[in-house]
Design an enzyme around this catalytic site. Structure first.
Site, short mmCIF file in Angstrom:
data_model
loop_
_atom_site.label_atom_id
_atom_site.label_comp_id
_atom_site.label_asym_id
_atom_site.label_seq_id
_atom_site.Cartn_x
_atom_site.Cartn_y
_atom_site.Cartn_z
N GLU A 99 11.40 35.90 -1.87
CA GLU A 99 11.60 37.35 -2.04
C GLU A 99 10.35 38.01 -2.64
O GLU A 99 10.03 39.15 -2.31
CB GLU A 99 12.83 37.63 -2.90
CG GLU A 99 14.14 37.12 -2.31
CD GLU A 99 14.38 37.55 -0.88
OE1 GLU A 99 13.89 38.63 -0.47
OE2 GLU A 99 15.05 36.80 -0.13
N GLY B 102 23.65 43.86 8.76
CA GLY B 102 22.25 43.93 8.32
C GLY B 102 21.37 44.28 9.50
O GLY B 102 21.83 44.76 10.53
N TYR C 51 19.51 42.19 11.38
CA TYR C 51 19.07 41.03 12.14
C TYR C 51 19.78 40.85 13.49
O TYR C 51 19.67 39.80 14.10
CB TYR C 51 19.26 39.76 11.31
CG TYR C 51 18.19 39.56 10.27
CD1 TYR C 51 17.06 38.78 10.54
CD2 TYR C 51 18.29 40.15 9.02
CE1 TYR C 51 16.07 38.60 9.59
CE2 TYR C 51 17.30 39.98 8.06
CZ TYR C 51 16.19 39.20 8.35
OH TYR C 51 15.22 39.02 7.40
#
Length: 726
Positions: A507, A648, A650
């Site tokens: 991250e 999301g 994706y």
């Protein structure tokens, strides 16, 4: 521009600096959205009139920067609301968010479907293409204009009449469905728990897991009865009771270490059936079909054969076939390795597991057995347990070491700045990033490191708090870094698993691309405008440093004694890197190809009606190809929690992890080639990585960015080597 007034007492409208998290209440959201929408709509109506009158004579400065300034206020407030919805979810905020979401979707559709804006940008695009200027400044503008035109095309600017009306209805519905999908997963994860009172069921379970479960029991007493601290008994990791949940740190500890096989089965099945037919009002099965049908209809309205084609039109991968080819190339190497790995795990279970694992009683390992016996095999192979390494990975030390690494290779300094910004939870920290040469404050970030199953969604992510942009005079980008790691227990700090360390580095890699950008056009600064299948490059690149000796010894110190990690332990960690790499690769390939199949070849209408394959049949079919050694159970409803693709960004893009991993492994091999122990050369390569991958953001085509760094296009050789699959 309009001078419509706004309520400056509302903390969501105080946007000169960082969000006022200590003051923001759910009741602030609706008035803020209404104020900002009113002003933005007035400004935009005037702007469209101006564009129409100018009839193609506008310059870049007259269009995109103006649009950015118009949208900034609403984007800021809605971004804060979305962030809080993920990390501080509650009934009141959820209701306010859902009530305002349609207004936001409608407003954004108005921008994307504006013919005057599209025509103005098309004229600017022609002017930019006619120049020979190869500067980064012009490249940013070119990419920003191209990205905006593509976004408008995919946003329905070319649609008319009933098609346009239907397209907008679908966008509205999809936004609502994805929010409901995510909320259902969060609620179902929260709803399940098992309390253990018999300590004999936890024989051999690591102390850290027992402490986590004991603390979870104490926390549940506080939240259920609203008791004060003094009314609640002290946590006792050895006496319990212990509360198991489906929160990820708890779930992984169960699957990895709980010897009670029946209890593992119960927890596993609860996890794979979350938000499914078992869940009554939290059932995501109808949502799966509706989302897939609506995405397919969207694609057809825009002239694509399927949603996967639509998705890939804005990505690096040229086609569904190209994605499949890469997946199959990796599977060819990974699958034989995976089958050998599982055979070895099964052999150990039969040798050590007793009568219930004998050949007569067990044809093959069940899904709730695989992780447990995999851990036992890893421990026996490397003579190293996760519990032995945890004391060397205390979060404060890991952060210090990670910051030392980026200081070494990227020439920046990270300093804690708690108190300089308001936070949404006492565990959140705030940091500032400085350029080491000039001492200039160049970026900041919030870190929310621990799981909070009561109000925080699972997973780990980086998001934008404030983006860099000359148009809105923001020169210091700010990021949110969110993890769901093991929380501190009592006086013991957060002692991380090695996987949690890798997740933090991952991250932070996303955060670095956002924070170290030198782009000044907001639409392509940082991660903005970066093709989705390239955006994982810096994050996966950073994970490689978890196996670098100078990096590890920058933080791997025992939290009590400050003794460095023993050399033998570090060597074993490195040896473990390729342990079960075949199975892990196949699992990722399955997710990527399952996602692609659902969005390219699947008929959701027939699936829902029972006249064709169901979504779960597709899961089983794709598993038969990419993980044939591990067939999903008939009741497996993993898809009902697959938030990446249903809630999301994706959708038809999960393959991006593998696509970008090819680039990230190749990028890291540039450091390996000069020698990781050659400090001066490592620094040179690090500066080059900062000046290309981390600096250029979406302002340059990602393949060109990679070629600027590496001198050539990427190859999968380094990835296969790193995974031990050569």
């Amino acid at each position: 521009m309009s001078t419509a007034s706004v309520d400056v007492a509302n903390p969501l409208l105080q946007q000169e600096d960082l969000p006022k998290f200590a003051s923001i209440q759910p009741t602030d959201l609706t008035p803020a959205v209404e104020d900002l929408l009113s002003k933005m709509n007035q400004d935009f109506d005037s702007f469209e009139t101006k564009l129409t009158q100018a009839s193609g004579s506008m310059e870049f400065e007259d269009v995109l920067p103006e649009l950015e300034r118009m949208q900034f206020g609403l984007g800021y407030a809605w971004g804060v609301a979305g962030h809080l919805n993920g990390v501080k979810n509650g009934d009141e905020l959820r209701q306010a968010y859902e009530a305002n979401q349609p207004k936001i979707v409608e407003a954004m559709s108005k921008f994307r479907q504006s013919k005057p804006v599209y025509d103005a940008l098309s004229a600017i695009d022609e002017k930019i293409k006619s120049t020979d200027d190869a500067s980064f400044a012009l490249s940013q503008r070119r990419r920003a204009v191209e990205s905006s035109l593509r976004s408008m095309t995919l946003g329905g600017v070319g649609l008319e009449g009933d098609d346009k009306k239907r397209f907008n209805e679908i966008k509205m519905k999809l936004a609502s469905l994805s929010t409901t999908f995510s909320n259902n997963v969060l609620d179902e994860t929260k709803a399940f728990s098992v309390t253990i009172e018999d300590g004999s069921k936890l024989e051999g379970v690591p102390d850290s897991a027992k402490a986590m479960w004991a603390q979870a029991h104490i926390n549940s007493l506080k939240s259920k009865d609203g008791k004060e601290d003094e009314e609640v008994p002290e946590m006792d990791a050895n006496k319990g009771p212990w509360r198991i949940t489906l929160d990820m740190p708890s779930y992984i500890a169960v699957m990895s270490h709980l010897p009670d096989r029946a209890l593992r089965e119960q927890v596993y099945k609860a996890s794979i059936q979350r938000a499914s037919e078992q869940s009554n009002d939290k059932n995501n099965v109808p949502l799966l079909y509706e989302i897939l049908k609506l995405k397919q209809e969207t694609a057809k309205l825009l002239g694509f054969d399927n949603y996967a084609q639509l998705s890939l039109s804005s990505k690096m991968a040229p086609s569904v076939e190209a994605v499949r080819e890469l997946s199959d190339l990796i599977a060819e190497k990974a699958l034989p390795a995976a089958e050998k790995e599982l055979a070895e795990i099964t052999a150990l279970a039969r040798e050590k597991g007793g009568e219930e694992y004998s050949t007569e009683n067990l044809d093959k390992l069940m899904p709730w057995d695989s992780t447990f016996w995999s851990e036992r095999l890893k421990e026996s192979k490397f003579n190293l347990t996760e519990e032995e390494t945890r004391p060397f990975f205390a979060l404060p030390s890991v952060l210090d070491g990670m910051f030392q690494l980026v200081e070494r290779i990227f020439n920046i300094e990270v300093k804690k700045a708690d108190g300089d910004a308001e936070v949404w939870n006492k565990d959140v920290s705030f940091f500032k990033v400085y350029d080491a040469d000039s001492g200039k404050h160049i970026a900041s970030f919030f870190l929310d490191p621990y799981s909070r199953p009561e109000d925080k969604r699972g997973g780990a992510w980086m998001d934008v708090c404030v983006g860099k942009s000359e148009a809105v005079q923001r020169d210091v980008p700010v990021a949110y870094l969110t993890c769901n790691g093991s929380p501190p227990v009592g006086s013991t700090p957060s002692l991380m698993t090695f996987r949690e360390v890798e997740t933090l580095f991952h991250e932070f890699g996303h955060g670095l691309q956002h924070m170290l950008t030198t782009a000044s056009v907001g639409d392509v600064a940082g991660i903005n405008g970066v093709e989705w299948d390239a955006v994982e490059l810096p994050s996966q690149f950073m994970e490689n440093w978890c196996y670098d000796r100078p990096t590890i010894y920058g933080f791997a110190k025992h939290w009590k004694t400050n003794e460095p990690m023993p050399e033998e332990m570090f060597n074993k960690l490195c040896e473990q890197k390729t342990f079960n790499a075949g199975m892990m690769s196949c699992r990722q390939l399955l997710f990527g190809q399952l996602d692609m199949e659902l969005h390219s070849n699947f008929d959701p209408e027939a699936g829902e009606s029972g006249k064709g394959e169901s979504v779960f049949d597709v899961h089983r079919r794709m598993a038969a190809k990419y993980t044939p050694y591990s067939e999903p159970l008939p009741e497996d409803r993993f898809l009902c929690t697959f938030q990446h693709i249903f809630a999301g960004g994706y959708s038809a893009g999960y393959y991006s992890y593998k696509w970008a991993e090819v680039m990230s492994a190749d990028a890291f091999s540039a450091f390996e080639e000069v020698g990781l122990d050659n400090e001066e050369e490592v620094k040179k390569v690090g500066r080059k990585f900062r000046d290309t991958v981390l600096s250029l953001g979406g302002g340059v085509d990602p393949m060109q960015v990679f070629k600027q760094f590496r001198g050539r296009e990427p190859t999968p050789d380094a990835l296969l080597r790193h995974n031990g699959l050569v």
